[in-house]
Design a protein around this motif. Structure first.
Motif, mmCIF file in Angstrom:
data_model
loop_
_atom_site.group_PDB
_atom_site.id
_atom_site.type_symbol
_atom_site.label_atom_id
_atom_site.label_comp_id
_atom_site.label_asym_id
_atom_site.label_seq_id
_atom_site.Cartn_x
_atom_site.Cartn_y
_atom_site.Cartn_z
ATOM 1 N N SER A 257 17.826 -11.940 -15.265
ATOM 2 C CA SER A 257 17.118 -12.359 -14.057
ATOM 3 C C SER A 257 17.846 -11.852 -12.809
ATOM 4 O O SER A 257 17.222 -11.334 -11.880
ATOM 5 C CB SER A 257 17.011 -13.884 -14.031
ATOM 6 O OG SER A 257 16.439 -14.313 -12.825
ATOM 7 N N GLU A 258 19.171 -11.989 -12.798
ATOM 8 C CA GLU A 258 19.948 -11.510 -11.657
ATOM 9 C C GLU A 258 19.845 -9.999 -11.517
ATOM 10 O O GLU A 258 19.742 -9.479 -10.409
ATOM 11 C CB GLU A 258 21.407 -11.936 -11.795
ATOM 12 C CG GLU A 258 21.613 -13.422 -11.593
ATOM 13 C CD GLU A 258 23.046 -13.877 -11.843
ATOM 14 O OE1 GLU A 258 23.903 -13.042 -12.170
ATOM 15 O OE2 GLU A 258 23.294 -15.084 -11.699
ATOM 16 N N ILE A 259 19.850 -9.297 -12.638
ATOM 17 C CA ILE A 259 19.725 -7.838 -12.601
ATOM 18 C C ILE A 259 18.360 -7.454 -12.025
ATOM 19 O O ILE A 259 18.262 -6.545 -11.198
ATOM 20 C CB ILE A 259 19.940 -7.234 -13.998
ATOM 21 C CG1 ILE A 259 21.424 -7.350 -14.376
ATOM 22 C CG2 ILE A 259 19.468 -5.783 -14.067
ATOM 23 C CD1 ILE A 259 21.733 -7.021 -15.822
ATOM 24 N N ARG A 260 17.307 -8.170 -12.437
ATOM 25 C CA ARG A 260 15.971 -7.881 -11.881
ATOM 26 C C ARG A 260 15.948 -8.135 -10.375
ATOM 27 O O ARG A 260 15.372 -7.359 -9.617
ATOM 28 C CB ARG A 260 14.903 -8.726 -12.586
ATOM 29 C CG ARG A 260 14.508 -8.212 -13.944
ATOM 30 C CD ARG A 260 13.251 -8.907 -14.472
ATOM 31 N NE ARG A 260 13.427 -10.338 -14.617
ATOM 32 C CZ ARG A 260 13.931 -10.942 -15.678
ATOM 33 N NH1 ARG A 260 14.320 -10.230 -16.713
ATOM 34 N NH2 ARG A 260 14.048 -12.258 -15.722
ATOM 35 N N ASP A 261 16.585 -9.236 -9.939
ATOM 36 C CA ASP A 261 16.634 -9.537 -8.492
ATOM 37 C C ASP A 261 17.367 -8.444 -7.728
ATOM 38 O O ASP A 261 16.910 -8.001 -6.678
ATOM 39 C CB ASP A 261 17.331 -10.883 -8.252
ATOM 40 C CG ASP A 261 16.522 -12.076 -8.761
ATOM 41 O OD1 ASP A 261 15.330 -11.887 -9.095
ATOM 42 O OD2 ASP A 261 17.085 -13.182 -8.826
ATOM 43 N N ILE A 262 18.510 -8.024 -8.263
ATOM 44 C CA ILE A 262 19.301 -6.971 -7.610
ATOM 45 C C ILE A 262 18.514 -5.667 -7.590
ATOM 46 O O ILE A 262 18.476 -4.963 -6.580
ATOM 47 C CB ILE A 262 20.657 -6.789 -8.323
ATOM 48 C CG1 ILE A 262 21.529 -8.025 -8.081
ATOM 49 C CG2 ILE A 262 21.363 -5.520 -7.855
ATOM 50 C CD1 ILE A 262 22.773 -8.087 -8.948
ATOM 51 N N ASP A 263 17.862 -5.356 -8.697
ATOM 52 C CA ASP A 263 17.064 -4.135 -8.787
ATOM 53 C C ASP A 263 15.946 -4.154 -7.741
ATOM 54 O O ASP A 263 15.707 -3.157 -7.059
ATOM 55 C CB ASP A 263 16.494 -3.981 -10.202
ATOM 56 C CG ASP A 263 15.852 -2.643 -10.425
ATOM 57 O OD1 ASP A 263 16.490 -1.613 -10.113
ATOM 58 O OD2 ASP A 263 14.692 -2.609 -10.910
ATOM 59 N N ARG B 113 22.541 -14.528 -21.076
ATOM 60 C CA ARG B 113 21.821 -13.238 -21.074
ATOM 61 C C ARG B 113 20.548 -13.321 -20.233
ATOM 62 O O ARG B 113 20.226 -12.401 -19.499
ATOM 63 C CB ARG B 113 21.506 -12.810 -22.514
ATOM 64 C CG ARG B 113 22.711 -12.274 -23.259
ATOM 65 C CD ARG B 113 22.328 -11.650 -24.593
ATOM 66 N NE ARG B 113 21.783 -12.601 -25.537
ATOM 67 C CZ ARG B 113 22.506 -13.429 -26.294
ATOM 68 N NH1 ARG B 113 23.813 -13.417 -26.214
ATOM 69 N NH2 ARG B 113 21.922 -14.262 -27.127
ATOM 70 N N ARG B 114 19.819 -14.445 -20.343
ATOM 71 C CA ARG B 114 18.596 -14.598 -19.531
ATOM 72 C C ARG B 114 18.940 -14.642 -18.047
ATOM 73 O O ARG B 114 18.262 -14.024 -17.226
ATOM 74 C CB ARG B 114 17.838 -15.866 -19.937
ATOM 75 C CG ARG B 114 17.048 -15.728 -21.224
ATOM 76 C CD ARG B 114 16.066 -16.876 -21.399
ATOM 77 N NE ARG B 114 16.712 -18.171 -21.496
ATOM 78 C CZ ARG B 114 17.167 -18.726 -22.609
ATOM 79 N NH1 ARG B 114 17.059 -18.074 -23.749
ATOM 80 N NH2 ARG B 114 17.725 -19.907 -22.592
ATOM 81 N N THR B 115 20.004 -15.377 -17.720
ATOM 82 C CA THR B 115 20.423 -15.468 -16.314
ATOM 83 C C THR B 115 20.826 -14.095 -15.796
ATOM 84 O O THR B 115 20.424 -13.701 -14.698
ATOM 85 C CB THR B 115 21.605 -16.459 -16.170
ATOM 86 O OG1 THR B 115 21.169 -17.742 -16.634
ATOM 87 C CG2 THR B 115 22.064 -16.564 -14.738
ATOM 88 N N MET B 116 21.613 -13.375 -16.591
ATOM 89 C CA MET B 116 22.049 -12.042 -16.170
ATOM 90 C C MET B 116 20.852 -11.117 -16.007
ATOM 91 O O MET B 116 20.781 -10.357 -15.044
ATOM 92 C CB MET B 116 23.051 -11.476 -17.175
ATOM 93 C CG MET B 116 24.403 -12.164 -17.110
ATOM 94 S SD MET B 116 25.526 -11.660 -18.435
ATOM 95 C CE MET B 116 25.703 -9.915 -18.124
#
Length: 100
Positions: free
Chosen positions: A46-52, A41-44
């Motif tokens: 983080s990835e969502i924040r990067d994509i955003d 969940r933390r990785t996802m």
């Protein structure tokens, strides 16, 4: 008889020890799965924040390009309007010269 009784007790203790070990291993597996889920969940997140963040940057670029396109369009329209206006004035001057 005593030997069989002793053997049964030993077997029971071994079985009880194995049952306890199995319970502890199951608890350890459950804890690892929970940790793995939390890490995922933390990785996802983080990835969502990067994509955003990347999408926001792209959106800003598109907005900037749109603004520049609007400004160019406005300049072109003004230039065309000026050309049409000067062409009309030239025509009017020419017509006046013909009339006079």
């Amino acid at each position: 008889l005593e030997s069989q009784d002793h053997e049964r007790q030993q077997h029971h203790h071994q079985r009880t020890g194995l049952d306890q070990e199995i319970r502890e291993l199951r608890q350890a597996v459950a804890a690892l799965k929970a940790d793995q889920g939390a890490m995922l969940r933390r990785t996802m997140a983080s990835e969502i924040r990067d994509i955003d963040g990347a999408l926001r940057k792209e959106e800003e670029k598109v907005e900037q390009a749109l603004l520049m396109t609007r400004e160019k369009t406005k300049r072109i329209e003004e230039e065309q309007h000026d050309r049409v206006g000067s062409s009309a004035r030239d025509e009017a001057v020419h017509l006046r010269q013909l009339v006079v």
